[in-house]
Write a protein that holds these residues in place. Sequence first.
Motif, PDB file in Angstrom:
ATOM      1  N   TYR A  86      22.949 -16.123  -3.796  1.00 44.41           N
ATOM      2  CA  TYR A  86      22.947 -14.767  -4.363  1.00 44.41           C
ATOM      3  C   TYR A  86      24.377 -14.227  -4.439  1.00 44.41           C
ATOM      4  O   TYR A  86      24.803 -13.706  -5.486  1.00 44.41           O
ATOM      5  N   SER A  87      25.106 -14.344  -3.330  1.00 45.35           N
ATOM      6  CA  SER A  87      26.483 -13.828  -3.295  1.00 45.35           C
ATOM      7  C   SER A  87      27.354 -14.537  -4.315  1.00 45.35           C
ATOM      8  O   SER A  87      28.156 -13.906  -5.039  1.00 45.35           O
ATOM      9  N   SER A  88      27.240 -15.852  -4.397  1.00 45.81           N
ATOM     10  CA  SER A  88      28.039 -16.635  -5.349  1.00 45.81           C
ATOM     11  C   SER A  88      27.711 -16.257  -6.787  1.00 45.81           C
ATOM     12  O   SER A  88      28.610 -16.087  -7.620  1.00 45.81           O
ATOM     13  N   MET A  89      26.424 -16.096  -7.070  1.00 47.26           N
ATOM     14  CA  MET A  89      26.000 -15.753  -8.431  1.00 47.26           C
ATOM     15  C   MET A  89      26.562 -14.406  -8.859  1.00 47.26           C
ATOM     16  O   MET A  89      27.117 -14.247  -9.962  1.00 47.26           O
ATOM     17  N   MET A  90      26.457 -13.398  -7.989  1.00 52.70           N
ATOM     18  CA  MET A  90      26.942 -12.069  -8.339  1.00 52.70           C
ATOM     19  C   MET A  90      28.455 -12.045  -8.520  1.00 52.70           C
ATOM     20  O   MET A  90      28.978 -11.326  -9.376  1.00 52.70           O
ATOM     21  N   LYS A  91      29.161 -12.853  -7.737  1.00 54.81           N
ATOM     22  CA  LYS A  91      30.623 -12.904  -7.851  1.00 54.81           C
ATOM     23  C   LYS A  91      31.035 -13.468  -9.217  1.00 54.81           C
ATOM     24  O   LYS A  91      31.899 -12.902  -9.907  1.00 54.81           O
ATOM     25  N   VAL A  92      30.428 -14.573  -9.605  1.00 53.15           N
ATOM     26  CA  VAL A  92      30.774 -15.201 -10.890  1.00 53.15           C
ATOM     27  C   VAL A  92      30.428 -14.272 -12.051  1.00 53.15           C
ATOM     28  O   VAL A  92      31.211 -14.109 -12.993  1.00 53.15           O
ATOM     29  N   ILE A  93      29.246 -13.648 -11.979  1.00 58.50           N
ATOM     30  CA  ILE A  93      28.819 -12.778 -13.077  1.00 58.50           C
ATOM     31  C   ILE A  93      29.727 -11.563 -13.189  1.00 58.50           C
ATOM     32  O   ILE A  93      30.072 -11.122 -14.292  1.00 58.50           O
TER      33      ILE A  93
END
Length: 706
Positions: free
Chosen positions: A564-571
């Motif tokens: 979740y954290s990784s996804m939000m950072k990239v987006i």
Amino acid sequence: MQAPKNLDAIFYPQSVAVVGTNKTKGTVPHDIFYNILDSNFQGIVYPVSPGEKSVAGVKAYKYIVDIEDPVDLAVLVFPSSVCHLALEQCGKKGVKSAIIISAGFKEIGGKGVEREKQIKSIADQYGISFIGPNCLGVINTDPKMRLNASFARKMPEEGNIGFLSQSGALCTAVLDYAQAKHIGFSKFISFGNKADINEIDLLYYLKDDPRTKVILVYLEEISDGFALMKAAQVVISESGKPVLILKSGRTEEGAAAAASHTGSLAGSDVICDAALRQAGIIRCSDIEEMFNRAIALAYQPLPQSNRVAIVTNAGGPGVLATDAAINQGLKLARFSEATSDILRKSLPKTANTKNPIDVIGDAHSDRYNVALSSTLKDENVDGVFVILTPQSMTDIDEIAREICNCSIQFKKPIYTSFMGEADVASGIDILQRNRIPHYILPESMCCSFSAALNFKNRSTKSDSSEYSPLDHINPQKAKEIFEKALQSGKRFLSGRDAYDILQAYGFPVGRYGQASSKEDAVALADQIGYPVVMKIVSEEIVHKYDVNGVLLNLCSAQEVAEGYSSMMKVISERKPHAKIEGVLIQEMSESGVEVILGVKRDPSFNAVLLFGLGGIFVEIFEDVSFRIAPLSPPDIQTMITDIKGYPLLSGARGRKIMDIASIEDCLRRLSQLAVDCPQIKELDINPLIVRNEGLGALAADIKIVI
């Protein structure tokens, strides 16, 4: 649906008034009136020509209302600017049918559009059914009528082919083409702008016309594709008459980009092609192909199977015909021992008595007679192709007459190809006058035979055409989701809303839920059970993989939290202004074959369904098939088997058979969803993961454009 009540008065009028005719030869108004006289019309014809006392020796009238007796049909050739006045007078006279030849209406835009609306309004007011405007006219070759209410150069021969055309100019070319080949017509109709009577009405009319055996249609636009499909299906099922359509506008230049795979793959001509085929219509690519097939269907019995005999006096053309036959799915017939004995005893030793039969270049009509009659008697033969090349000793006309005699004696299809031009011209003329299909090239014979056989096979199938009602569906829930989305201004349904739609229609979707925080995502994953999939939910992110918006096979709470954290950072880096609604958490599907199911809303055919190999393969191979909803059981079955990748599903080369029944069920549910929910503009279920036979399928991803 029934044909308009006034169509009989158009084709079988007892009296005709040509409104706006004149004495000037070579003009449309004069030539139409003269054509009616010259065609030996069996009724009464009245010229209506202000300022003239007579036209071609016939008493003229200033206005149609001045005619003392009733008028069944009015042919209007006044300029478009005054056509409405003439039609108004027709209404006052009590005329109930008209052909409006005049141009200058919708086809020119602007004022022309308003003029067309005006004449349609007047016609509706007085109950007038009309063909046109902007058309060539109507021809009926029935000896009881002999009506040529057109400005064609001459009356065509009598025949059993009905021809409908949106283009008047094409009609004149077709008539000339047909005349050279002695192709006759039952009815020949140019319907122009189809402001009132259209191709649908005319199809229903020709269905019941005893003089029409085959119906040909040229269209430049299909305004109501679903009605066209329905009409053709009724014509074919109730009358057994083939319907052949030549539709122009195959290319689609400058098409707008679509938001889904289905939208981008379903070009207008692809949809048209699939729809016509689904309806049992034979689509043709050009005039020559249309008439090649039409004469086969109109002149000869339908083939009962695909076993053909080839009779030739030249080896090379026989080989070409053999190759073409095999390429078209035909088979060279295996002759019975009795047939083989006759051929061996009656033909020279140098002749080839196997199939193809080569009667040798010096053959006269007697050898052709032996080969033809013996093969036509053979129960293993379903049709015969006769090829002739002109040698110095070839009695071309006698061979042609022999073929005609055999055609009368035996009720099996005979197709011919007299190869050449000048030397064989008289023989071809004999064949064509006697309604024996003739083709310039042997390859054309094979294509036409195959088309006739396909029509026969399709029209004699007795498959059930309807399903029983679906279970486990909740249309009201789907309706509420769509209404809420539209009220909030959404263009896409994604995340939980999209899966709720699928669930409402009983699709296999597995467990899922939507979370708006990392903590919610972990709790939801714990509840669903690992492994899970995480997907970003945002109307502004259509291609989720491009922004790390899809994470697969998350096997623990820690992986979910970190993902979740990784996804939000990239987006946030790649789509900083995107509005994020949350993430979708769903159970991870078992492996299987990935397929795609889709919907596109078409302006003419309405709900178009797509099926094919899914995942990345849809982009690479574009191996898909299309059908128009609602789907019947045969539609669904052939939709699946039509794709080239079907062997991946059916267990080719030792592979396990996939659960095809689950695909059929999903296509059936998708068909119902598309019919029930007009809010769907485009839809992709990609992939639907199909497991081994008996284990079902799972809709792994869904996108809906509203």
